[in-house]
Scaffold this motif. Structure first.
Motif, PDB file in Angstrom:
ATOM      1  N   SER A  68      11.630 -40.390  68.843  1.00 19.61           N
ATOM      2  CA  SER A  68      11.109 -39.622  69.945  1.00 19.61           C
ATOM      3  C   SER A  68      10.219 -38.546  69.734  1.00 19.61           C
ATOM      4  CB  SER A  68      12.681 -39.098  70.759  1.00 19.61           C
ATOM      5  OG  SER A  68      12.293 -38.067  71.676  1.00 19.61           O
ATOM      6  N   GLN A  69       9.122 -38.613  70.349  1.00 20.39           N
ATOM      7  CA  GLN A  69       8.016 -37.920  70.384  1.00 20.39           C
ATOM      8  C   GLN A  69       8.478 -36.447  71.008  1.00 20.39           C
ATOM      9  OE1 GLN A  69       7.962 -40.207  72.271  1.00 20.39           O
ATOM     10  NE2 GLN A  69       7.182 -39.374  74.276  1.00 20.39           N
ATOM     11  N   LEU A  70       9.151 -36.475  71.902  1.00 16.34           N
ATOM     12  CA  LEU A  70       9.768 -35.226  72.532  1.00 16.34           C
ATOM     13  C   LEU A  70      10.627 -34.413  71.617  1.00 16.34           C
ATOM     14  CD1 LEU A  70      10.436 -37.129  75.898  1.00 16.34           C
ATOM     15  CD2 LEU A  70       9.037 -34.972  75.770  1.00 16.34           C
ATOM     16  N   PRO A 334      14.937 -48.215  59.604  1.00 18.15           N
ATOM     17  CA  PRO A 334      15.369 -48.625  60.992  1.00 18.15           C
ATOM     18  C   PRO A 334      16.104 -47.617  61.607  1.00 18.15           C
ATOM     19  CG  PRO A 334      16.664 -49.767  59.483  1.00 18.15           C
ATOM     20  CD  PRO A 334      15.765 -49.107  58.740  1.00 18.15           C
ATOM     21  N   ASP A 335      16.863 -47.895  62.955  1.00 17.92           N
ATOM     22  CA  ASP A 335      17.820 -47.060  63.331  1.00 17.92           C
ATOM     23  C   ASP A 335      17.117 -45.714  64.426  1.00 17.92           C
ATOM     24  OD1 ASP A 335      20.442 -47.280  64.393  1.00 17.92           O
ATOM     25  OD2 ASP A 335      21.104 -45.805  62.718  1.00 17.92           O
ATOM     26  N   TRP A 336      15.939 -45.806  64.638  1.00 18.04           N
ATOM     27  CA  TRP A 336      15.593 -44.805  65.433  1.00 18.04           C
ATOM     28  C   TRP A 336      15.579 -45.014  66.963  1.00 18.04           C
ATOM     29  CZ3 TRP A 336      13.783 -40.217  63.691  1.00 18.04           C
ATOM     30  CH2 TRP A 336      13.213 -40.069  62.457  1.00 18.04           C
ATOM     31  N   ASP A 337      16.142 -46.216  67.350  1.00 19.61           N
ATOM     32  CA  ASP A 337      16.712 -46.566  68.890  1.00 19.61           C
ATOM     33  C   ASP A 337      17.772 -45.910  69.298  1.00 19.61           C
ATOM     34  OD1 ASP A 337      16.069 -48.082  70.883  1.00 19.61           O
ATOM     35  OD2 ASP A 337      17.298 -49.733  70.242  1.00 19.61           O
ATOM     36  N   GLY A 378       5.027 -43.853  61.528  1.00 25.77           N
ATOM     37  CA  GLY A 378       5.046 -44.084  62.962  1.00 25.77           C
ATOM     38  C   GLY A 378       6.175 -45.177  63.219  1.00 25.77           C
ATOM     39  N   GLY A 379       6.300 -45.400  64.678  1.00 21.51           N
ATOM     40  CA  GLY A 379       6.839 -46.352  65.056  1.00 21.51           C
ATOM     41  C   GLY A 379       6.346 -47.030  66.121  1.00 21.51           C
ATOM     42  N   GLU A 380       7.163 -48.273  66.847  1.00 24.30           N
ATOM     43  CA  GLU A 380       6.172 -49.219  67.561  1.00 24.30           C
ATOM     44  C   GLU A 380       5.926 -48.597  69.036  1.00 24.30           C
ATOM     45  OE1 GLU A 380      10.630 -50.613  67.701  1.00 24.30           O
ATOM     46  OE2 GLU A 380       9.334 -49.325  66.651  1.00 24.30           O
ATOM     47  N   PHE A 381       6.753 -47.462  69.411  1.00 26.48           N
ATOM     48  CA  PHE A 381       6.342 -46.850  70.664  1.00 26.48           C
ATOM     49  C   PHE A 381       7.267 -45.688  70.775  1.00 26.48           C
ATOM     50  CE2 PHE A 381       9.292 -50.557  72.105  1.00 26.48           C
ATOM     51  CZ  PHE A 381      10.488 -49.914  71.770  1.00 26.48           C
ATOM     52  N   GLY A 382       7.408 -44.717  71.931  1.00 28.33           N
ATOM     53  CA  GLY A 382       8.025 -43.461  71.522  1.00 28.33           C
ATOM     54  C   GLY A 382       9.260 -43.706  72.579  1.00 28.33           C
ATOM     55  N   ARG A 383       9.896 -42.575  73.097  1.00 27.13           N
ATOM     56  CA  ARG A 383      10.820 -42.511  74.286  1.00 27.13           C
ATOM     57  C   ARG A 383      10.414 -41.692  75.444  1.00 27.13           C
ATOM     58  NH1 ARG A 383      13.838 -45.835  71.235  1.00 27.13           N
ATOM     59  NH2 ARG A 383      15.548 -45.520  72.451  1.00 27.13           N
ATOM     60  N   GLY A 384      11.249 -42.086  76.525  1.00 29.33           N
ATOM     61  CA  GLY A 384      10.975 -41.531  77.815  1.00 29.33           C
ATOM     62  C   GLY A 384      11.592 -40.285  78.063  1.00 29.33           C
ATOM     63  N   ARG A 398      17.451 -41.594  75.085  1.00 28.30           N
ATOM     64  CA  ARG A 398      16.236 -41.911  75.829  1.00 28.30           C
ATOM     65  C   ARG A 398      15.748 -43.531  75.587  1.00 28.30           C
ATOM     66  NH1 ARG A 398      13.691 -36.910  77.168  1.00 28.30           N
ATOM     67  NH2 ARG A 398      14.416 -35.276  75.513  1.00 28.30           N
ATOM     68  N   ASP A 399      15.244 -43.752  76.614  1.00 25.85           N
ATOM     69  CA  ASP A 399      14.916 -45.223  76.693  1.00 25.85           C
ATOM     70  C   ASP A 399      13.673 -45.265  75.869  1.00 25.85           C
ATOM     71  OD1 ASP A 399      15.048 -48.042  77.029  1.00 25.85           O
ATOM     72  OD2 ASP A 399      15.090 -47.625  79.302  1.00 25.85           O
ATOM     73  N   HIS A 400      13.145 -46.538  75.814  1.00 22.07           N
ATOM     74  CA  HIS A 400      11.720 -47.099  75.104  1.00 22.07           C
ATOM     75  C   HIS A 400      10.653 -46.317  76.304  1.00 22.07           C
ATOM     76  CE1 HIS A 400      14.189 -51.095  73.882  1.00 22.07           C
ATOM     77  NE2 HIS A 400      14.551 -49.905  73.402  1.00 22.07           N
ATOM     78  N   HIS A 401       9.736 -46.065  75.278  1.00 23.25           N
ATOM     79  CA  HIS A 401       8.606 -45.585  76.283  1.00 23.25           C
ATOM     80  C   HIS A 401       7.066 -45.881  75.494  1.00 23.25           C
ATOM     81  CE1 HIS A 401       6.386 -43.346  79.334  1.00 23.25           C
ATOM     82  NE2 HIS A 401       5.795 -42.792  78.683  1.00 23.25           N
ATOM     83  N   PRO A 402       6.460 -47.012  76.073  1.00 26.31           N
ATOM     84  CA  PRO A 402       5.254 -47.459  75.236  1.00 26.31           C
ATOM     85  C   PRO A 402       4.144 -46.778  75.877  1.00 26.31           C
ATOM     86  CG  PRO A 402       5.777 -49.044  77.203  1.00 26.31           C
ATOM     87  CD  PRO A 402       6.885 -47.975  76.860  1.00 26.31           C
TER      88      PRO A 402
END
Length: 480
Positions: A68-70, A334-337, A378-384, A398-402
């Motif tokens: 999560s970038q936030l 792993p496990d940043w989801d 870094g990872g594959e995307f951020g969070r919403g 937070r959900d996925h956020h590309p």
């Protein structure tokens, strides 16, 4: 079945004379750069690098799951006044949501961490990453990353191979293919996966470090967190070293004869594979034995660094691999989801990675390796920005956020102490200097001395490249 005497001899030799099956001799991944005829490090393609590189090697700290970038890097204090209100349509602009949050209201969850500025650069870093704050002046933050994929597997596949569909070579395989080896006793591309203290339900697929349509000798070799870091590397019990050497010489001769008949490149790969495995029998145990590291190193990387397979221990191994000339080193954590329990789960991943990541930067720098080693985090995307679940509950996530996320790089020709790009007030869209994943790939290639548009491989009648056919630009603003 062929009547060729050579075919019969190979089958008889492998099945009867040695008493060792092909499968038991083969490594879990096809390895190798050095041939039986040469013990010198293998050169890359003719004409590469295209120009003098800034980086000789890459360490890619891959954070799988979408940090999560936030909470970590993209400070948005103005969100407090929007807490619990619905995300304006003027911000969302009809962008796709995953099925996990598409049917709930998009209620804004402000970042739950405190931020402070660090170093002369004044970079904003979360309180959950105090050690990275200490090296902020060595880091180049890119806050305007963007990608096309909203689900993990296609997003990570694009992040690492340039295409959402499996089957393309990973970035590490491209680098190995183009630039060749800096060492003779280890593969060019090595992969280390963190051994988690709690089970992770997020799979890491082999194609993330695969060679795709490139010869299989260029795929990443995974080091396991066990007694045997590479499967099938040890000789069978009772097989003396000199007999193994004689067997490999005979096998190489037979394989070379077969290659003369078929011109199959995978046969030469197999020869190199066996030769590399023979040398790795000595180099891998020496590499993975950390007993020669002083206590000061373990203190630097943190309390988890003595646990075999931890992210911290793998960071030490990454530095050791860099010292030994490995071209591309990739760590997966792993496990940043964090779809739920963001306050507890995200802090746990920060504890795993904060001190070791900062220690790696310090360690490389004090050993004179950072200038020509490109470190990527870094990872594959951020969070919403919307909370998943009840937005004001400790159970919220937070959900996925590309559309926007943050990465950082260090060393290897990037500007230290720089924050590049920005997002809107909601950390939902890129506001300035967008950097697509394709642009990241082009920039990494540039730092390694490669013009990405000229670096291709012909497969099935087409000339493929890592950056694909769409526009990809070197991000000149981050170059030192």
């Amino acid at each position: 079945m062929s009547d060729s005497p050579l075919h019969t001899t190979r089958r008889y030799f492998l099945g009867q004379c040695t008493g060792v099956s092909v499968g038991s001799m083969a490594l879990s991944s096809l390895l190798g750069q050095a041939s039986a005829a040469s013990q010198a490090p293998a050169l890359g393609l003719p004409g590469l690098p295209h120009f003098a590189p800034k980086a000789k090697r890459v360490i890619f700290l891959t954070q799988s799951g979408g940090p999560s970038q936030l909470e970590l890097y993209d400070h948005k204090p103005g969100l407090m006044k929007w807490a619990g209100t619905e995300l304006p349509e003027s911000v969302r602009q009809g962008q796709r949501l995953t099925t996990m949050t598409a049917n709930q209201k998009q209620l804004i969850l402000p970042g739950i961490t405190k931020f402070s500025r660090h170093g002369k650069s004044g970079a904003t870093v979360s309180e959950w990453l105090p050690h990275l704050g200490e090296v902020a002046d060595d880091l180049c933050f890119i806050k305007s990353m963007t990608t096309d994929q909203i689900n993990h597997a296609p997003a990570m596949t694009q992040f690492l191979t340039g295409n959402q569909i499996p089957g393309k070579p990973s970035m590490g395989a491209w680098v190995s293919y183009g630039l060749g080896s800096l060492n003779q006793n280890l593969p060019d591309y090595l992969v280390l996966i963190s051994k988690m203290q709690r089970p992770s339900d997020q799979p890491l697929y082999d194609h993330y470090w695969g060679s795709g349509f490139l010869p299989s000798r260029y795929q990443g070799v995974k080091l396991r967190n066990s007694k045997d870091p590479v499967l099938y590397l040890r000789d069978p019990d009772g097989l003396p070293r000199h007999l193994r050497r004689g067997m490999l010489d005979g096998l190489a001769e037979l394989n070379q004869m077969r290659f003369a008949q078929t011109n199959d490149a995978e046969i030469t790969t197999r020869i190199r594979q066996y030769e590399m495995a023979y040398r790795m029998q000595a180099s891998v145990p020496e590499l993975t034995d950390l007993s020669d590291e002083p206590d000061s190193v373990f203190d630097l990387y943190g309390p988890d660094s003595r646990r075999v397979g931890s992210y911290a221990a793998n960071c030490i191994l990454a530095r050791r691999l860099a010292e030994r000339g490995v071209r591309f080193i990739q760590l997966f954590h792993p496990d940043w989801d964090h779809h739920s329990r963001l306050p507890s789960w995200c802090t746990a991943r920060c504890r795993d990675t904060d001190q070791p990541s900062a220690a790696l930067i310090k360690d490389l720098k004090q050993r004179g390796l950072l200038d020509d080693t490109l470190v990527i985090w870094g990872g594959e995307f951020g969070r919403g920005v919307a909370g998943q679940g009840k937005w004001d509950s400790p159970e919220a996530g937070r959900d996925h956020h590309p559309r926007c996320f943050t990465m950082w790089m260090a060393g290897g020709g990037v500007k230290p102490g720089l924050t590049y790009g920005s997002t809107d007030d909601f950390s939902y869209n890129v506001a300035e200097n967008p950097v697509h994943v394709r642009d990241l790939h082009a920039t990494v290639m540039h730092l390694l001395g490669i013009e990405h548009e000229r670096f291709t491989f012909r497969s099935q009648g087409l000339d493929f490249r890592l950056t694909g056919v769409e526009q990809a630009n070197v991000v000149k603003g981050v170059l030192a």
